[in-house]
Design an enzyme around this catalytic site. Sequence first.
Site, PDB file in Angstrom:
ATOM      1  N   TRP A 194      40.842  42.325  26.737  1.00 36.73           N
ATOM      2  CA  TRP A 194      41.521  41.149  27.303  1.00 36.73           C
ATOM      3  C   TRP A 194      40.679  39.899  27.132  1.00 36.73           C
ATOM      4  O   TRP A 194      41.155  38.794  27.265  1.00 36.73           O
ATOM      5  CB  TRP A 194      41.897  41.386  28.773  1.00 36.73           C
ATOM      6  CG  TRP A 194      40.776  41.323  29.793  1.00 36.73           C
ATOM      7  CD1 TRP A 194      39.542  41.878  29.679  1.00 36.73           C
ATOM      8  CD2 TRP A 194      40.797  40.670  31.064  1.00 36.73           C
ATOM      9  NE1 TRP A 194      38.799  41.641  30.809  1.00 36.73           N
ATOM     10  CE2 TRP A 194      39.534  40.900  31.683  1.00 36.73           C
ATOM     11  CE3 TRP A 194      41.751  39.941  31.752  1.00 36.73           C
ATOM     12  CZ2 TRP A 194      39.221  40.410  32.946  1.00 36.73           C
ATOM     13  CZ3 TRP A 194      41.427  39.457  33.014  1.00 36.73           C
ATOM     14  CH2 TRP A 194      40.177  39.685  33.599  1.00 36.73           C
ATOM     15  N   ASP A 195      39.411  40.109  26.810  1.00 40.81           N
ATOM     16  CA  ASP A 195      38.527  38.983  26.513  1.00 40.81           C
ATOM     17  C   ASP A 195      39.194  38.011  25.539  1.00 40.81           C
ATOM     18  O   ASP A 195      39.118  36.798  25.684  1.00 40.81           O
ATOM     19  CB  ASP A 195      37.245  39.482  25.826  1.00 40.81           C
ATOM     20  CG  ASP A 195      36.457  40.462  26.644  1.00 40.81           C
ATOM     21  OD1 ASP A 195      37.086  41.313  27.306  1.00 40.81           O
ATOM     22  OD2 ASP A 195      35.220  40.406  26.595  1.00 40.81           O
TER      23      ASP A 195
ATOM     24  N   GLU B   4      36.076  46.295  37.911  1.00 41.12           N
ATOM     25  CA  GLU B   4      36.037  47.687  37.446  1.00 41.12           C
ATOM     26  C   GLU B   4      35.112  48.567  38.286  1.00 41.12           C
ATOM     27  O   GLU B   4      34.949  49.747  37.981  1.00 41.12           O
ATOM     28  CB  GLU B   4      35.616  47.707  35.967  1.00 41.12           C
ATOM     29  CG  GLU B   4      36.718  47.163  35.065  1.00 41.12           C
ATOM     30  CD  GLU B   4      36.212  46.368  33.884  1.00 41.12           C
ATOM     31  OE1 GLU B   4      35.031  45.955  33.912  1.00 41.12           O
ATOM     32  OE2 GLU B   4      36.991  46.135  32.945  1.00 41.12           O
TER      33      GLU B   4
END
Lengths: 958, 248
Positions: free
Chosen positions: A552-553, A691
């Site tokens: 997603w970076d 996370e």
Amino acid sequence: VSLPAPLDRRFEAFVFDWDGTAVPDREADATDVRRRLEALCALGAEVAVVSGTNVVNVDGQLGARPSGPGRLYLCLNRGSEVFRVDADGPRLVYRRAATPAEDAVLTSAAEAAARRLAERGLRTEIVSARLNRRKIDLIPEPGWSDPPKARIAELLEAVEGRLVAAGLQGLREAAAIATEAAAEAGLAGASVTSDAKHLEIGLTDKSDSARWAFGELWRRGIAASLTLVAGDEMGPLGELPGSDSLLLVPEGNGSTAVSVGREPEGVPAGVIALTGGPTAFLALLDDQLERRRRREPPGLPEIPGWSLAVDGLDPELERAHETLLTLSDGVIGTTGSPLGRHPAATPGVVAIGVYEGEGADTALAPLPVWSELPFRLAPDARLRRALDLRTGILREELAQADGSLEALRFSSLARPGTATLRVVGNRSLLGRTRPSWEAAPTALVAENRTERDGRVALDRIAAYAPGVGAESARLKLEAARRDGYEALLAEHRATWAGRWENADVVVEGDPRLQNDIRFALFHLIGSVPDRGEAAVGARGLTGSGYRGHVFWDADVFVLPFFAATHPQSARAMLEYRLRRLGPARAAAKAGGRAGARFPWESAASGDDVTPQSARALTGQVMPVRTGLEEEHIVADVAWAAACYEAWTGDEAFARGPGRELLVETARYWASRVEVDGEGRGHIRGVIGPDEYHEHVDDNAFTNVMARWNLRRAAAAARREPTGVSQEEIDSWLRTAETLVDGYDPASGLYEQFAGFFELEPLVIADIAPHRPVSAEVLLGHERLHAAQVVKQADVLMLHHLVPDEVAEGSLEANLAFYEPRTAHGSSLSPGIHSALLARAERLEEAVEWLRLASRIDLDDLTATTASGLHVAAMGSVWHALAFGFAGLRPRGDVLELDPRLPPSWDALELRVAFRGSRVRLRVEPDAVTIVAEPAVRVALSGGEPVLAPPEGVRLAGV
Amino acid sequence: VVLAAVDNSAAARAVLATAAAVADVMHAGVEAVHVRNDGDRTVTAAARAAGIPLRELEDPIPQSLVREVERRDISVLVVGARAVPVARHPAGHVALALITTLRRPLVVVPPEVRLPLRLRRALVPLDGTKATAAALDEVVELVCGSSVEVIVLHVFDETCLPRFADQPQYELDAWAREFLARYSRAGLKLEVRAGVPGEHVLQVAEAVDADLIVLGWAQDLSPGRARVVRAVLSRSRVPVLLVPCLSR
């Protein structure tokens, strides 16, 4: 010719006066100048001829017809016109046209001046047929009708004599009378100059020519320090500044200035008095031609705010250093390792989207290195590598016992995949290079080598066409060889400069931060191509870390910078996702869902390539659940598409592929949400951006992003309903409505996931010795899972990405609660928190986090910079500046801004592209100035939209 | 030459076996010395059994040993930590005096060493400082050139916490590659742990079945210093090679 030391180098551009400097007078044969200028342009030099006269006179005399790659400009009519000259002749590129009112004022100013001089007993004549100026002939006598430059001293004596005879003190007083007359006539700021024979009153003068030339050179990637300025009247004349001294403008600070004139009263400080007239000037040009012919590498400016230099080679830090010095062009990236071999160096080349291996082992393929030279770096070598961020050029200087070299290399942003090296050095170092070689089937290298007196000059060109084919590489190489080194250099430099024109961010008042910001933007720009598809891995093209996998970076942290500065690149990133919709649909289906589920980690195929287990920094072997559970990636891809649409207004994308991304991701969420007996929608068993906590239910970030995705897709499908029924649209909206988001109106807090508030209440800001800190190492995994310790912005990421989807005014409360509980153990965290703190007007903290975000790689804070730069963290730096401090938000066809300028900054300037308009914003303590071309609507701090025109609008009340 | 300094105790056999194993790795000769102040029957028998020539040194120790080491330019000195496993102190006064004064590598052998001893695996804890890395550089190079496997260990404690760890599945690989390149040798196996370094050195040594622990240190046993060395010397069941970090 023996030249003074400052002239004993190669210049990239020449700005010079015509009459008296390049030619003795306007009647002289200019063949010798023409030949040299055409040859210089053919060898890549940029030339600007400055003259007060018109194009017929100068072009008629010069007659140059250069065919590039260097450009020839005629900056004429005392700064009022510029022509670009090529093989077809001169073409007007700029004109300052006086309005009829300005013309009338000029005439009355000249008449008033002539009248006053007449009152003092001096007869003059007005020459009026000149663009933007009037000339007053101070010596209208037949013997002095057109005096050659060689008689300047005699002329000056005659004019001064005439003035003194009339009772004037000299030229200076005459000029003062003209200036006063012009001001009284209403021409404030008029330019009054003299060439001894005339007084000239004008709207422009040679300084305008010089300013234009230096501006144009800057836009072509040539700094003033690489420019030679030449004239013959730099020194004062009759107590007035010499006419060529007007070439010494602030924009040209750092340039080398020389006078070839007689200069009876000396030259200003810093100007080299060469004398010798046009003959000396031609000798200068000959010297410059010779330097280019013998392939002298160009100089490289080390401009404050635009450079990164590494002196020496520190074996401990070398791999990080050479990663910082990586040259990327959007297609290939090459580490900035020294050219010679050294055991601490790890030269490497990777190409975007070129992977090897299968499944989770899929990794960026190491490609053959084009830049190495066949010698060993000695332990005592004196080495300096300097990277010019403005032009993407790396210069290397080396001296060791067995020889020395100077080298310049770049990976062409103008033709990505083509890289060049020019090196001049001792045969002992460059003795055994190969004229051409096949580095791989899709990478070819060719050299052009000459040798004289033990010094070797080498041009190497490499062409990579990874994933395309050998024939493509061959054609690329042939084209590059045909065009030659100088053409490649000129176009590369100009392309970089062009990119900065639309992307630069200026922070005035913090020079170090300024440089660090440009360093981040430099590597962002190099990491993404602007055609085809762009698989932007976690380290861009700066290394093989994270195996080059796409997270997603790319969609959330990197893409917005491109959507707002170079939309073609953002589009290429979206194309990468679009071309993998098939595997994403298959993944959704395999999981019993509808629509498309994009993988947490993606590479070539579009299948999930997330490893299943990992050994953590604690040494423990852990299962990796992100591939299974970090599903917010689905909405992140949709958000990226919406971000691109918002900045560009690309209707074709919005109605076509962009809509497809939104619809397919919405279908996934619609099938993923579980509605309980009380009608509340849940997404269970996920991992949010934090996370540290796995397999949680109703992660606020995931749920709200899914809700946003469903609503956004519904809006897109309503506009373009093909293939989506009204019933399906309605079901999306109903599902969105049911989704719980953990918001408690009483406290104003979102609960990060169901049960988060029941976890051990640890405030990491209080217990960690410092932050950022990798909290799993500090506390251990088990403790961390059970504690209120957050890795990075999770709830707060909603306030950053979709502020309209969260409760109004909820940022401050959630920032106050979650930030102290955030370890910032992700490199993505500091930049986003900087943006959020800026929005919350906690500006000192915002600046501190921004500084940290911008130094993550420069200070190797992760101790992993060697395997690649953290390009998403670099993207977050831009987020902080654009979304945080400037408060930019595209909303429909209005660009909203709501700036927060820290007290320690004097100004913040951003350049963005908004819906086809190039927008430049400057935020100062009391006002914002916006220049937009073409005009766009902007709204400041929630105010009514106003039109920002090309000439700019200044809005008060920051 | 590797020199074993033995006393007439139950530790003599282990010290001699360790010296022989170290000499084997170094392709060096091995000798033993002994100061007769407590008899010589055990030590003489042990030396004879090991096939290592034994000489007597004059009192007093440790001065006589230091002189011997310096005079002979001994590469490595091997000494016993203590006479018996149940000794009250982790290291005897001779061993302590030698490790703090001798400016060269020294192996301290606990009496619990399992015999016969063959060096197959060495654990090299590194704290991520240049000083330790420099001190151990030669030893690691030497060991790497032998058949002995080198396992590097780094323990994160509160003084050296990593600041970021983005994705665990990649972070350690990238970090370890660079850590080894900076402070040791590329390609070696690296173990990481988080917690109290001394504890983890002992645990990992056991877990990987190391038969030698290599520690760099500043030869400073003043209070608060050399915690890892103290912990390891007191509880290690395998020989410990101490390498002084000499200021350069």
